[in-house]
Design a protein around this motif. Structure first.
Motif, short mmCIF file in Angstrom:
data_model
loop_
_atom_site.label_atom_id
_atom_site.label_comp_id
_atom_site.label_asym_id
_atom_site.label_seq_id
_atom_site.Cartn_x
_atom_site.Cartn_y
_atom_site.Cartn_z
N ALA A 61 30.42 0.27 22.58
CA ALA A 61 29.82 -0.05 23.62
C ALA A 61 28.96 0.50 24.73
O ALA A 61 27.77 0.27 24.89
CB ALA A 61 30.77 -0.93 24.47
N LYS A 62 29.23 1.81 24.67
CA LYS A 62 28.49 2.91 25.38
C LYS A 62 27.30 3.08 24.64
O LYS A 62 26.01 3.49 25.11
CB LYS A 62 29.27 3.95 25.69
N PHE A 63 27.33 3.29 23.55
CA PHE A 63 26.36 3.54 22.43
C PHE A 63 25.13 2.52 22.60
O PHE A 63 23.66 2.65 22.71
CB PHE A 63 26.75 3.77 20.88
N VAL A 64 25.45 1.17 22.51
CA VAL A 64 24.59 0.24 22.77
C VAL A 64 23.94 0.23 23.95
O VAL A 64 22.67 -0.14 24.13
CB VAL A 64 25.32 -1.23 22.31
N GLY A 65 24.64 0.47 24.94
CA GLY A 65 24.09 0.50 26.52
C GLY A 65 23.14 1.86 26.94
O GLY A 65 22.42 1.63 27.49
N SER A 66 23.66 2.84 26.18
CA SER A 66 23.02 4.34 26.74
C SER A 66 22.47 5.07 25.51
O SER A 66 22.04 5.95 25.74
CB SER A 66 23.86 4.76 27.51
N GLY A 67 22.76 4.63 24.33
CA GLY A 67 22.23 5.23 23.31
C GLY A 67 23.13 6.82 22.77
O GLY A 67 24.35 6.78 23.69
N LEU A 68 22.62 7.61 22.20
CA LEU A 68 23.52 8.74 21.76
C LEU A 68 23.69 9.45 23.08
O LEU A 68 24.64 10.14 23.25
CB LEU A 68 22.75 9.70 20.79
N ASN A 69 22.84 9.53 23.86
CA ASN A 69 22.70 10.22 25.23
C ASN A 69 24.05 9.73 25.98
O ASN A 69 24.71 10.62 26.67
CB ASN A 69 21.63 10.12 25.96
N GLY A 70 24.55 8.49 25.91
CA GLY A 70 25.66 7.97 26.61
C GLY A 70 27.00 8.46 26.09
O GLY A 70 27.94 8.18 26.60
N VAL A 71 26.99 8.88 24.71
CA VAL A 71 28.20 9.40 24.13
C VAL A 71 28.32 10.89 23.79
O VAL A 71 29.01 11.10 22.88
CB VAL A 71 28.43 8.31 22.76
N ILE A 72 27.62 11.37 24.51
CA ILE A 72 27.65 13.11 24.51
C ILE A 72 29.11 13.45 24.25
O ILE A 72 29.84 14.30 23.71
CB ILE A 72 26.72 13.68 25.38
N GLU A 73 29.85 12.77 25.39
CA GLU A 73 31.08 13.34 25.90
C GLU A 73 32.07 13.12 24.91
O GLU A 73 32.99 14.20 24.29
CB GLU A 73 31.75 12.40 27.30
N ASP A 74 32.19 12.02 23.83
CA ASP A 74 32.86 11.29 22.86
C ASP A 74 31.96 10.63 22.08
O ASP A 74 31.57 9.49 22.64
CB ASP A 74 34.02 10.75 23.32
N PRO A 75 31.77 10.71 20.99
CA PRO A 75 32.41 11.59 19.95
C PRO A 75 31.75 13.16 19.69
O PRO A 75 32.54 13.95 19.50
CB PRO A 75 32.13 11.10 18.80
N PHE A 76 30.71 13.39 20.32
CA PHE A 76 30.20 14.77 20.18
C PHE A 76 30.90 15.78 20.67
O PHE A 76 31.56 17.02 20.29
CB PHE A 76 28.83 14.90 20.85
N GLY A 77 31.42 15.64 22.14
CA GLY A 77 32.23 16.78 22.57
C GLY A 77 33.54 16.77 22.37
O GLY A 77 33.98 17.80 22.20
N ALA A 78 34.09 15.65 21.94
CA ALA A 78 35.42 15.65 21.46
C ALA A 78 35.59 16.19 19.94
O ALA A 78 36.49 17.11 19.64
CB ALA A 78 36.09 14.33 21.18
N GLY A 79 34.48 16.25 19.15
CA GLY A 79 34.61 16.64 17.72
C GLY A 79 34.30 18.14 17.89
O GLY A 79 34.83 19.03 17.17
N PHE A 80 33.45 18.78 18.48
CA PHE A 80 33.04 20.01 18.69
C PHE A 80 34.41 20.70 19.56
O PHE A 80 34.64 22.07 19.22
CB PHE A 80 32.04 20.16 19.85
N CYS A 81 34.98 20.10 20.41
CA CYS A 81 36.47 20.67 20.77
C CYS A 81 37.25 21.12 19.45
O CYS A 81 37.68 22.30 19.44
CB CYS A 81 37.31 19.76 21.50
N LEU A 82 37.60 20.20 18.54
CA LEU A 82 38.29 20.89 17.47
C LEU A 82 37.63 21.71 16.42
O LEU A 82 38.30 22.82 15.89
CB LEU A 82 38.45 19.60 16.48
#
Length: 480
Positions: A61-82
């Motif tokens: 839902a965040k991706f459709v509304g804001s694109g990849l910029n809107g999901v920087i926190e998750d999944p990108f941030g969450a994945g890089f945490c691991l």
């Protein structure tokens, strides 16, 4: 029929979890599976911990509304945490042979820092687990066409997870995660292929996302947007590192190789596979454009379930809800266990230092039950909050309160207890000020908090050392 199959699936996972629970003989078995898990299970259980309700329902839902910029926190941030855990933290922590991450804070900085960080870590889990419980309620409500209320669905979901987590701890969580992640990956992959066919091909789905600028990743080149982009990125990327659920997976590994490679591979897989639910939601804009547009305005979290229920055959519905329940149950079971183990090992033990292992194991199980009830109440009272926001808010407190003491404790020999206490106090203090004042509109609270924590660690550690060295110099050279 679909609801019946879902309940059958719940019963099967409970049975598998209870079979795994037979391996629990002591508190170490319950908390970290006796350090016996192979690499494959470390990969699946780290992947499973992150791949929860927000990945399937919130991120798209965040991706459709804001694109990849809107999901920087998750999944990108969450994945890089691991990934960061595997590269920078796993080996150092695994060698210490501890039961909880808060045990490290005690060994490095003392009891006060141990208790404070334990409370911070436990508090953060309320939002995370509540997001999974909220999603369970939504699933049962949708499957029953409203016959099962969201509140009752939450209760059913929590009971189904408790049925094996309460007895099997980390052993049950790891074994069920392994099976549930296989179901998740196969189920969502098959559905993605079917959805692309309905939409006229994957190329059309990608073209639509591109035409709507959904692949824009970087923020606008303004100071405000850049600062908030960085703040969103570090929330889960760094705030999830000092967490008990991540630490449990590292410490559950049977050797250092599995402990370091497991989170690394799990993080990469998580980032890549999180694109599948995003693809599905964009597909729904082609398959059912008007309905999807309306749901995105009213309740974006229902886009995928509605697409599956109304536009796909029964087999796909079974696959989707099996995959969704796998994602939710795996995340929820892990995050019910982690704070409960932390409470017993690092807080309850302060008043019961002579507690034997049998008593500790019993207390852990009681705490899992108590925390489950607390989470259920919190989830019911927090209805209306988006799943994505519940998850993102959960990790700000660990970012500003526990991340800096962990990193400086591991990598800076001059870090002291005074520095750790100052970091916790200043980090949480400025974070709360920003949240409660207009400052937060131009300076992200979590970024301000973590910077304040770094300053607190440096000042708190170096000032006493400087004063001590100055006094020592004065006594050695009184006339200088």
């Amino acid at each position: 029929m679909l609801l019946t199959l879902v309940f059958a699936y719940l019963i099967i996972t409970i049975a598998i979890g209870l079979i795994a629970a037979r391996r629990v003989k002591n508190s170490a078995d319950f908390a970290i599976a006796g350090r016996h898990l192979p690499l494959a299970m470390i990969v699946t259980t780290t992947f499973a911990t992150w791949f929860g309700s927000e990945t399937v329902l919130g991120i798209p839902a965040k991706f459709v509304g804001s694109g990849l910029n809107g999901v920087i926190e998750d999944p990108f941030g969450a994945g890089f945490c691991l990934i960061f855990v595997g590269v920078f933290f796993a080996a150092k922590l695994y060698k210490l042979d501890l039961l909880t991450i808060s045990d490290y804070f005690r060994e490095r900085f003392g009891t006060r820092v141990e208790v404070l960080c334990s409370l911070i870590i436990m508090l953060s889990y309320l939002g995370w687990v509540s997001a999974q419980v909220t999603a369970l309620g939504l699933v049962f409500n949708l499957l029953s066409n409203g016959a099962i209320s969201i509140e009752l669905g939450m209760v059913i979901g929590v009971v189904s997870i408790l049925a094996y987590t309460l007895f099997g701890g980390m052993w049950s969580v790891a074994v069920t995660d392994f099976i549930q992640m296989i179901i998740l990956v196969i189920g969502l992959s098959v559905i993605a292929v079917f959805a692309s066919t309905l939409a006229g091909g994957a190329d059309k789905v990608i073209a639509l996302a591109s035409s709507r600028d959904m692949f824009r990743f970087l923020p606008e080149p303004t100071l405000h947007d850049i600062i908030f982009f960085i703040a969103a990125a570090i929330t889960m990327m760094l705030g999830s590192i000092p967490q008990q659920d991540v630490f449990q997976r590292v410490m559950s590994a049977k050797n250092e190789y599995a402990a370091t490679r497991g989170p690394l591979i799990g993080g990469i897989c998580y980032i890549l596979f999180a694109f599948v639910p995003m693809f599905l939601v964009v597909s729904s804009l082609i398959i059912a454009p008007e309905q999807t547009a309306q749901l995105l305005k009213d309740d974006p979290q229902k886009v995928l379930p509605t697409l599956i229920m109304q536009h796909m055959p029964f087999v796909m519905q079974v696959l989707f809800f099996g995959a969704l329940l796998s994602a939710i149950k795996s995340s929820a079971s892990a995050t019910l266990l982690a704070p409960s183990v932390t409470f017993v090992e690092n807080i309850w033990r302060q008043w019961n230092p002579k507690m034997d292992d049998a008593h500790e194991l019993k207390t852990m199980r009681i705490t899992v039950l108590a925390f489950s009830v607390l989470v259920l109440i919190y989830a019911i009272t927090s209805q209306g909050t988006s799943i994505y926001e519940m998850v993102s808010g959960a990790y700000q407190v660990t970012l500003v309160g526990a991340f800096v003491p962990l990193v400086f404790g591991l990598y800076w020999k001059r870090a002291t207890t005074q520095g750790a206490l100052a970091a916790i106090g200043m980090g949480i203090g400025l974070w709360l000020v920003c949240l409660a004042s207009p400052i937060g509109t131009w300076l992200p609270a979590q970024l301000a908090g973590v910077l304040a924590a770094v300053l607190g660690m440096l000042v708190g550690s170096l000032t006493p050392q400087y004063i001590q060295n100055t006094h020592a110099s004065h006594y050695e050279h009184p006339h200088d």
